[in-house]
Design a protein around this motif. Structure first.
Motif, PDB file in Angstrom:
ATOM      1  N   LEU A 135       4.436  15.558   6.460  1.00  0.00           N
ATOM      2  CA  LEU A 135       3.823  16.027   5.222  1.00  0.00           C
ATOM      3  C   LEU A 135       2.831  15.011   4.668  1.00  0.00           C
ATOM      4  CD1 LEU A 135       6.879  17.699   3.464  1.00  0.00           C
ATOM      5  CD2 LEU A 135       4.925  18.817   4.533  1.00  0.00           C
ATOM      6  N   ARG A 136       3.162  13.731   4.766  1.00  0.00           N
ATOM      7  CA  ARG A 136       2.206  12.709   4.321  1.00  0.00           C
ATOM      8  C   ARG A 136       0.914  12.793   5.136  1.00  0.00           C
ATOM      9  NH1 ARG A 136       6.903   9.474   3.669  1.00  0.00           N
ATOM     10  NH2 ARG A 136       6.692   8.637   5.768  1.00  0.00           N
ATOM     11  N   GLN A 137       1.060  13.021   6.432  1.00  0.00           N
ATOM     12  CA  GLN A 137      -0.109  13.122   7.293  1.00  0.00           C
ATOM     13  C   GLN A 137      -0.965  14.330   6.928  1.00  0.00           C
ATOM     14  OE1 GLN A 137      -0.771  10.602   9.323  1.00  0.00           O
ATOM     15  NE2 GLN A 137      -2.771  11.563   9.691  1.00  0.00           N
ATOM     16  N   VAL A 138      -0.313  15.448   6.617  1.00  0.00           N
ATOM     17  CA  VAL A 138      -1.037  16.649   6.198  1.00  0.00           C
ATOM     18  C   VAL A 138      -1.838  16.372   4.925  1.00  0.00           C
ATOM     19  CG1 VAL A 138      -0.780  19.002   5.297  1.00  0.00           C
ATOM     20  CG2 VAL A 138       0.559  18.275   7.284  1.00  0.00           C
ATOM     21  N   ASP A 181       0.837  -1.195   0.000  1.00  0.00           N
ATOM     22  CA  ASP A 181       0.000   0.000   0.000  1.00  0.00           C
ATOM     23  C   ASP A 181       0.879   1.255   0.000  1.00  0.00           C
ATOM     24  OD1 ASP A 181       0.065   1.420   2.796  1.00  0.00           O
ATOM     25  OD2 ASP A 181      -0.097  -0.699   3.278  1.00  0.00           O
ATOM     26  N   GLY A 182       0.306   2.360  -0.476  1.00  0.00           N
ATOM     27  CA  GLY A 182       1.083   3.562  -0.721  1.00  0.00           C
ATOM     28  C   GLY A 182       1.746   4.164   0.500  1.00  0.00           C
ATOM     29  N   ILE A 183       1.105   4.116   1.648  1.00  0.00           N
ATOM     30  CA  ILE A 183       1.679   4.702   2.858  1.00  0.00           C
ATOM     31  C   ILE A 183       2.910   3.927   3.306  1.00  0.00           C
ATOM     32  CG2 ILE A 183       1.265   5.219   5.293  1.00  0.00           C
ATOM     33  CD1 ILE A 183      -1.684   5.676   4.563  1.00  0.00           C
ATOM     34  N   LEU A 184       2.800   2.594   3.319  1.00  0.00           N
ATOM     35  CA  LEU A 184       3.946   1.768   3.704  1.00  0.00           C
ATOM     36  C   LEU A 184       5.088   1.942   2.718  1.00  0.00           C
ATOM     37  CD1 LEU A 184       5.293  -0.378   5.449  1.00  0.00           C
ATOM     38  CD2 LEU A 184       4.053  -2.129   4.146  1.00  0.00           C
ATOM     39  N   MET A 185       4.763   1.980   1.426  1.00  0.00           N
ATOM     40  CA  MET A 185       5.791   2.168   0.401  1.00  0.00           C
ATOM     41  C   MET A 185       6.538   3.485   0.605  1.00  0.00           C
ATOM     42  SD  MET A 185       5.370   3.015  -3.600  1.00  0.00           S
ATOM     43  CE  MET A 185       4.998   4.694  -3.111  1.00  0.00           C
ATOM     44  N   ALA A 186       5.783   4.561   0.907  1.00  0.00           N
ATOM     45  CA  ALA A 186       6.396   5.879   1.094  1.00  0.00           C
ATOM     46  C   ALA A 186       7.325   5.890   2.306  1.00  0.00           C
ATOM     47  CB  ALA A 186       5.314   6.939   1.237  1.00  0.00           C
ATOM     48  N   LYS A 187       6.925   5.228   3.378  1.00  0.00           N
ATOM     49  CA  LYS A 187       7.773   5.159   4.576  1.00  0.00           C
ATOM     50  C   LYS A 187       9.056   4.387   4.289  1.00  0.00           C
ATOM     51  CE  LYS A 187       4.145   5.572   8.082  1.00  0.00           C
ATOM     52  NZ  LYS A 187       3.437   4.901   9.194  1.00  0.00           N
ATOM     53  N   GLU A 188       8.926   3.272   3.588  1.00  0.00           N
ATOM     54  CA  GLU A 188      10.117   2.485   3.238  1.00  0.00           C
ATOM     55  C   GLU A 188      11.037   3.294   2.331  1.00  0.00           C
ATOM     56  OE1 GLU A 188       8.699  -1.122   1.523  1.00  0.00           O
ATOM     57  OE2 GLU A 188       8.471  -2.128   3.464  1.00  0.00           O
ATOM     58  N   MET A 190       9.512  23.554  -3.414  1.00  0.00           N
ATOM     59  CA  MET A 190       9.840  22.190  -3.823  1.00  0.00           C
ATOM     60  C   MET A 190       8.892  21.189  -3.157  1.00  0.00           C
ATOM     61  SD  MET A 190      13.479  20.212  -3.287  1.00  0.00           S
ATOM     62  CE  MET A 190      13.377  20.323  -1.483  1.00  0.00           C
ATOM     63  N   TYR A 191       8.651  21.374  -1.868  1.00  0.00           N
ATOM     64  CA  TYR A 191       7.771  20.460  -1.153  1.00  0.00           C
ATOM     65  C   TYR A 191       6.313  20.649  -1.558  1.00  0.00           C
ATOM     66  CZ  TYR A 191      11.267  18.426   1.917  1.00  0.00           C
ATOM     67  OH  TYR A 191      12.341  17.714   2.400  1.00  0.00           O
ATOM     68  N   ILE A 192       5.881  21.893  -1.706  1.00  0.00           N
ATOM     69  CA  ILE A 192       4.492  22.134  -2.098  1.00  0.00           C
ATOM     70  C   ILE A 192       4.217  21.539  -3.473  1.00  0.00           C
ATOM     71  CG2 ILE A 192       2.837  23.930  -2.756  1.00  0.00           C
ATOM     72  CD1 ILE A 192       3.881  25.644  -0.510  1.00  0.00           C
ATOM     73  N   ALA A 193       5.156  21.733  -4.394  1.00  0.00           N
ATOM     74  CA  ALA A 193       4.983  21.204  -5.748  1.00  0.00           C
ATOM     75  C   ALA A 193       4.864  19.688  -5.738  1.00  0.00           C
ATOM     76  CB  ALA A 193       6.162  21.631  -6.632  1.00  0.00           C
ATOM     77  N   ASN A 194       5.621  19.026  -4.871  1.00  0.00           N
ATOM     78  CA  ASN A 194       5.601  17.572  -4.823  1.00  0.00           C
ATOM     79  C   ASN A 194       4.351  17.018  -4.160  1.00  0.00           C
ATOM     80  OD1 ASN A 194       8.047  17.259  -6.098  1.00  0.00           O
ATOM     81  ND2 ASN A 194       9.237  17.282  -4.218  1.00  0.00           N
ATOM     82  N   TYR A 195       3.840  17.724  -3.175  1.00  0.00           N
ATOM     83  CA  TYR A 195       2.788  17.154  -2.337  1.00  0.00           C
ATOM     84  C   TYR A 195       1.378  17.625  -2.661  1.00  0.00           C
ATOM     85  CZ  TYR A 195       6.187  14.908   0.702  1.00  0.00           C
ATOM     86  OH  TYR A 195       7.171  14.094   1.182  1.00  0.00           O
ATOM     87  N   LYS A 200      17.028  11.479  10.489  1.00  0.00           N
ATOM     88  CA  LYS A 200      15.808  11.499  11.300  1.00  0.00           C
ATOM     89  C   LYS A 200      14.973  12.735  11.013  1.00  0.00           C
ATOM     90  CE  LYS A 200      14.040  11.142  16.024  1.00  0.00           C
ATOM     91  NZ  LYS A 200      13.006  12.172  15.765  1.00  0.00           N
ATOM     92  N   VAL A 201      15.627  13.894  10.890  1.00  0.00           N
ATOM     93  CA  VAL A 201      14.905  15.130  10.589  1.00  0.00           C
ATOM     94  C   VAL A 201      14.154  15.008   9.269  1.00  0.00           C
ATOM     95  CG1 VAL A 201      15.158  17.574  10.004  1.00  0.00           C
ATOM     96  CG2 VAL A 201      16.435  16.619  11.918  1.00  0.00           C
ATOM     97  N   LEU A 202      14.832  14.488   8.247  1.00  0.00           N
ATOM     98  CA  LEU A 202      14.205  14.363   6.930  1.00  0.00           C
ATOM     99  C   LEU A 202      13.062  13.356   6.940  1.00  0.00           C
ATOM    100  CD1 LEU A 202      17.407  14.529   4.717  1.00  0.00           C
ATOM    101  CD2 LEU A 202      15.537  16.193   4.758  1.00  0.00           C
ATOM    102  N   ARG A 203      13.244  12.256   7.656  1.00  0.00           N
ATOM    103  CA  ARG A 203      12.163  11.266   7.742  1.00  0.00           C
ATOM    104  C   ARG A 203      10.960  11.851   8.483  1.00  0.00           C
ATOM    105  NH1 ARG A 203      16.534   7.651   8.118  1.00  0.00           N
ATOM    106  NH2 ARG A 203      16.629   7.842  10.388  1.00  0.00           N
ATOM    107  N   ASP A 204      11.232  12.608   9.530  1.00  0.00           N
ATOM    108  CA  ASP A 204      10.139  13.243  10.286  1.00  0.00           C
ATOM    109  C   ASP A 204       9.370  14.238   9.412  1.00  0.00           C
ATOM    110  OD1 ASP A 204      10.796  11.787  12.513  1.00  0.00           O
ATOM    111  OD2 ASP A 204      11.861  13.424  13.534  1.00  0.00           O
ATOM    112  N   ILE A 205      10.112  14.981   8.597  1.00  0.00           N
ATOM    113  CA  ILE A 205       9.464  15.923   7.675  1.00  0.00           C
ATOM    114  C   ILE A 205       8.527  15.173   6.732  1.00  0.00           C
ATOM    115  CG2 ILE A 205       9.852  17.474   5.716  1.00  0.00           C
ATOM    116  CD1 ILE A 205      12.367  18.462   7.098  1.00  0.00           C
ATOM    117  N   MET A 206       9.033  14.092   6.145  1.00  0.00           N
ATOM    118  CA  MET A 206       8.228  13.310   5.199  1.00  0.00           C
ATOM    119  C   MET A 206       6.993  12.735   5.874  1.00  0.00           C
ATOM    120  SD  MET A 206       9.941  13.416   2.277  1.00  0.00           S
ATOM    121  CE  MET A 206       9.825  11.983   1.236  1.00  0.00           C
ATOM    122  N   ASP A 207       7.166  12.209   7.086  1.00  0.00           N
ATOM    123  CA  ASP A 207       6.028  11.627   7.816  1.00  0.00           C
ATOM    124  C   ASP A 207       4.953  12.679   8.076  1.00  0.00           C
ATOM    125  OD1 ASP A 207       7.223   9.155   7.891  1.00  0.00           O
ATOM    126  OD2 ASP A 207       8.010   9.372   9.930  1.00  0.00           O
TER     127      ASP A 207
END
Length: 354
Positions: free
Chosen positions: A198-201, A167-174, A242-247, A189-196
């Motif tokens: 943003l996905r939640q948002v 599923d997409g959420i698990l794939m994105a975390k991996e 960059m982040y807004i364009a991606n998400y 860790k900082v970058l992973r936290d950012i991604m987590d």
């Protein structure tokens, strides 16, 4: 002395022989409701109808060659297969190059409809065996393929190249873990936290304006904190955009919500899933296992998986195996992978005995 007419005839026959050897290139237009896909069909020489494969590109707006970092993997795949008796259709993504439509507003089912339109077009094309047409999807293209394959009972075969099967959420975390695994622990860790976050948002917000505002404020604070050490490398505005364009694309949310298990039970054709074990976008072991267990659990016994040691997401033999060396490596795609896919398709379509 050769007469002029004889020489002209010789040159004409030589050119015809060369063209037959290379296969016939044909620019095609594929209608799909209110858009038109522009593509290239290559048909091997010969008088009998031949098997065919449709190439489906990965994430991001791609031309028909799936041009990435100066490489053209779909062009290489197309010419390799055509020289071995398999016709290939590849097309520009909607809203890209010569195809009409809007890429930014499209989601996975829209791209699956494009692949279906290409399939319907190819079934009516002279020189193509309508019972031996398959699809090959790279990365997100395999997710698109899952949707299309589940709805098409006449599909001959399905090849996934580095395609997610979770599923997409698990794939994105991996993917976050793979991309940042070689960074210093604190930075990773900082970058992973950012991604987590943003996905939640993206998952929480249905209002695009609110979502953009939340992303803007959150990412801006991360930049201002100085933890990433980006000062002087990129401006705050560039970093946030960059982040807004991606998400903010509807397609990104659709990716997160995509669940392959909803489609596996309706995929009845033979399936080949291949991955490079140095892939930092799609975890090789986890996703190949998911392809196998997901399909066999719903009754499809014709599933083949294959891991290729030392290859990255583009199936290049890599060195550092990061995303930054895609364009630096001399190889576009490993000959070993090309041969393996071609032989598998040949068996499925009767070009070669199993």
């Amino acid at each position: 002395m050769i007469r002029k007419a004889t020489l002209c005839l010789f040159l004409l026959l030589s050119a015809t022989s060369y063209a037959q050897q290379k296969g016939a290139y044909k620019d095609v237009s594929i209608p799909n409701k209110d858009i038109t896909l522009s593509g290239t069909l290559i048909i091997p020489p010969g008088d009998k109808p031949v098997p065919a494969v449709i190439l489906i590109s990965g994430s991001g707006p791609h031309d028909r060659n799936e041009t990435i970092a100066g490489k053209k993997p779909f062009l290489v795949i197309a010419e390799y297969l055509t020289r071995r008796g398999i016709a290939v259709l590849r097309y520009d993504d909607r809203g890209t190059s010569r195809s009409t439509g809007d890429y930014e507003s499209a989601i996975l089912p829209d791209f699956a409809a494009d692949a279906q339109a290409a399939f319907n077009f190819l079934r009516k094309e002279p020189g193509i065996d309508p019972g031996k047409i398959g699809i090959l999807g790279h990365s997100e293209g395999a997710m698109i393929g899952q949707i299309m394959a589940a709805g098409e009972k006449y599909l001959g075969f399905f090849v996934s190249m580095a395609g997610p099967a979770q599923d997409g959420i698990l794939m994105a975390k991996e993917q976050s873990n793979l991309l940042y695994k070689d960074l210093p622990a604190a930075e990773g860790k900082v970058l992973r936290d950012i991604m987590d976050t943003l996905r939640q948002v993206v998952l929480e917000e249905t209002d695009t304006v609110v979502m953009n505002s939340r992303i803007f404020n959150f990412v801006g604070k991360q930049y201002d904190s100085g933890e990433l050490g980006l000062g002087g490398l990129i401006t705050k505005e560039q970093f946030v955009e960059m982040y807004i364009a991606n998400y903010r694309r509807p397609g990104f949310k659709a990716l997160l919500l995509h669940d392959p298990t909803k489609f596996y039970s309706r995929i009845k054709c033979p399936v080949l899933a291949v991955n490079g074990d140095k892939d930092v976008h799609v975890d090789c072991e986890a996703n190949l296992r998911a392809w196998k267990t997901g399909l066999t659990a719903t009754g499809n016994s014709r599933v083949t998986i294959k891991a290729f040691p030392g290859l990255n997401h583009l199936f290049q033999r890599c060195k550092s195996c990061t995303i930054f060396e895609y364009g630096e490596l001399p190889e576009t795609i490993s000959p070993e992978v090309l041969a393996y896919i071609q032989e598998w398709i040949a068996v499925q379509t009767g070009l070669k005995k199993s």
